[in-house]
Design an enzyme around this catalytic site. Structure first.
Site, PDB file in Angstrom:
ATOM      1  N   GLU A 259       0.876  -1.170   0.000  1.00 49.03           N
ATOM      2  CA  GLU A 259       0.000   0.000   0.000  1.00 49.03           C
ATOM      3  C   GLU A 259       0.911   1.217   0.000  1.00 49.03           C
ATOM      4  O   GLU A 259       1.605   1.491   0.977  1.00 49.03           O
ATOM      5  CB  GLU A 259      -0.906   0.021   1.237  1.00 49.03           C
ATOM      6  CG  GLU A 259      -1.840   1.215   1.257  1.00 49.03           C
ATOM      7  CD  GLU A 259      -2.357   1.535   2.641  1.00 49.03           C
ATOM      8  OE1 GLU A 259      -2.566   2.742   2.918  1.00 49.03           O
ATOM      9  OE2 GLU A 259      -2.531   0.610   3.444  1.00 49.03           O
ATOM     10  N   CYS A 293      -2.936   8.447   3.293  1.00 50.79           N
ATOM     11  CA  CYS A 293      -2.802   8.316   1.840  1.00 50.79           C
ATOM     12  C   CYS A 293      -4.140   8.324   1.126  1.00 50.79           C
ATOM     13  O   CYS A 293      -4.195   8.418  -0.101  1.00 50.79           O
ATOM     14  CB  CYS A 293      -2.044   7.042   1.504  1.00 50.79           C
ATOM     15  SG  CYS A 293      -2.693   5.576   2.306  1.00 50.79           S
TER      16      CYS A 293
END
Length: 489
Positions: A259, A293
């Site tokens: 990720e 994010c």
């Protein structure tokens, strides 16, 4: 808050680090939270060897036993909830509500979730196939079984922005599926991860199944990735570091789950509920000082409502209190370090030089006695898609606004003109258009008129935002290999 110097956790024992200790600093006031260990390359290899030695036994442990250990660990985390929340807040500078809910609270919830996950079916019968007689023998009926097997030893490298939820989201499903782990926390806030190891140790996890090493040196992370004992690397962090890890994994065909960065597009059409869009964008890009994010940091808004959205978003930011994360009413606390504060501020200045206008923020707030690493929520408007502040991940409380004059085609083109594709958003009063646009966005997830996430839905990114999917049952899939067993009947 200070603690005794932290030891490493290797092979079921607490071990003095070869490299001594370094100070973990509270981003809110620059006080020393505690002393974190600095492992040597040899100690990292020892941890990987311990995990490999424990794998065979742990992978054959009954799922009910693995589930019971994960549940007991969650009980211990719940028992220590308040002091461990305080530690997480001090290490990260997160406001108390975030430390309680998103960090420790989500960490406990994920251990509960994957205790149940250990009991989910790991095999599936497939439809039989009738074969014709051939040169190898008579005709037969071939049965098949699809079985999920653990990958092996998993190195879990976690990000600084969530020292409970992020490692819990790796460690718990990996253990549930029968893997063993070597955990490498972010060097800025590793102490919480050692508390997680403490809970697992007390819960009865066998020696070697969980190992935690740490260090500021790049060598520590490299050793945890490169070890011949490691079968998979699960990483959350920057795209640049993820690319380096992928290169190392490629040499020995290690499995990867990554990720990485995000630069979420938030498309706002003229028929959208602007108040709802502003609420979603404002609360998310400033959440945890923008160090997430999934934040919609790239707002792409139709020209007819551009001025109105900018005005509303500016007004919303004016009410976002920047301050001590322990104080009531604080919405935006500090960023993780002085170096990161300087990086975020450099992007704001870059945006100004590129021609963006600062509609709100841009200054360095003074909180208390002037210590801590604070950045004001900042709104950059009149941006274009070729600006670096629009194209690069800033990872701070900064949002850019790009207008568009046309319709869906232009909005989609602008949103997809990015190296990133983690989570994007669409606001529109026309549900058919919103879903039509969502399907065309090159992003692993899309929020339609919401910033909410379903925690059973798969999570991961397109393009440079990552490789693979996790969360919910998808995390169990991520930490397993599919094996086919075929037999003649």
């Amino acid at each position: 808050m200070t603690q005794r110097p932290q030891e490493l956790y290797i092979g079921g024992a607490w071990v003095e680090p070869d490299g001594g200790h370094y100070e973990v600093v509270n981003p809110a006031d620059e006080s020393v939270v505690g002393l974190a260990p600095e492992a040597s390359r040899g100690q990292v290899e020892e941890a990987a060897r311990a995990a490999a030695g424990a794998f065979e036994s742990w992978s054959r442990t009954r799922p009910e036993e693995r589930a019971a250990i994960l549940d007991r660990a969650a009980d211990i985390m719940q028992r220590e909830f308040e002091p461990w929340t305080e530690l997480a807040r001090a290490e990260t500078g997160a406001p108390t509500g975030i430390a309680r809910g998103m960090q420790v609270g989500v960490g406990v919830a994920r251990f509960r979730r994957y205790a149940k996950g250990a009991l989910e079916p790991v095999e599936r019968g497939l439809a039989p196939q009738v074969t014709e007689a051939g040169p190898m023998g008579r005709a037969s009926i071939l049965g098949a079984l699809e079985v999920r097997q653990p990958v092996g030893v998993v190195t879990c490298i976690t990000s600084y922005n969530n020292p409970w939820a992020n490692p819990a989201g790796k460690v718990a499903p990996a253990l549930a599926m029968g893997n063993t782990v070597v955990v490498k926390p972010a060097p800025q806030d590793p102490l919480s991860v050692f508390k997680m190891a403490q809970a697992l140790d007390e819960a009865g996890v066998p020696p070697g199944v969980v190992n935690v090493v740490n260090g500021q040196s790049v060598e520590v992370g490299e050793a945890a990735v490169d070890s011949a004992h490691v079968d998979m690397v699960s990483f959350t962090g920057s795209t640049a570091v993820g690319q380096r890890i992928a290169e190392v994994c490629g040499r020995s065909m290690k499995r990867q789950l990554m990720e990485l960065g995000g630069k979420g597009a938030a498309i706002v059409f003229e028929d959208a509920d602007l108040d709802a869009a502003v609420l979603g964008i404002g609360t998310t890009f400033s959440f945890y000082s923008g160090q997430i994010c999934t934040a919609p940091t790239r707002v792409i808004v139709q020209r007819s409502v551009y001025a109105s959205l900018v005005e509303k978003l500016t007004g919303y930011l004016a009410y976002m209190k920047v301050g001590d994360p322990t104080a009531a009413g604080t919405v935006v606390g500090p960023v993780i370090s002085a170096a990161h504060r300087d990086r975020v501020e450099s992007y704001v200045e870059l945006g100004r030089k590129e021609g963006a206008r600062i509609a709100y923020g841009g200054e360095r707030p003074v909180v208390g006695e002037g210590r801590g690493f604070y950045v004001a929520p900042t709104l950059l408007v009149d941006c274009t898609n070729d600006m670096r502040v629009v194209r690069e991940e800033i990872f701070g409380p900064v949002v850019v606004v790009v207008p568009f004059d046309g319709g869906e085609e232009e909005a989609v083109a602008l949103a997809n003109d990015s190296d990133f594709g983690l989570l994007s958003y669409v606001w529109s009063g026309d549900a058919a258009r919103a879903f039509r646009v969502a399907r065309r966005l090159r992003a692993g997830g899309v929020g339609v008129n919401t910033i909410g996430r379903n925690m059973e839905a798969p999570f991961g990114g397109f393009k440079r935002s990552g490789v693979g999917r996790d969360v919910g049952s998808y995390a169990l899939h991520a930490y397993s290999e599919i094996q086919s067993i075929v037999w003649a009947g």
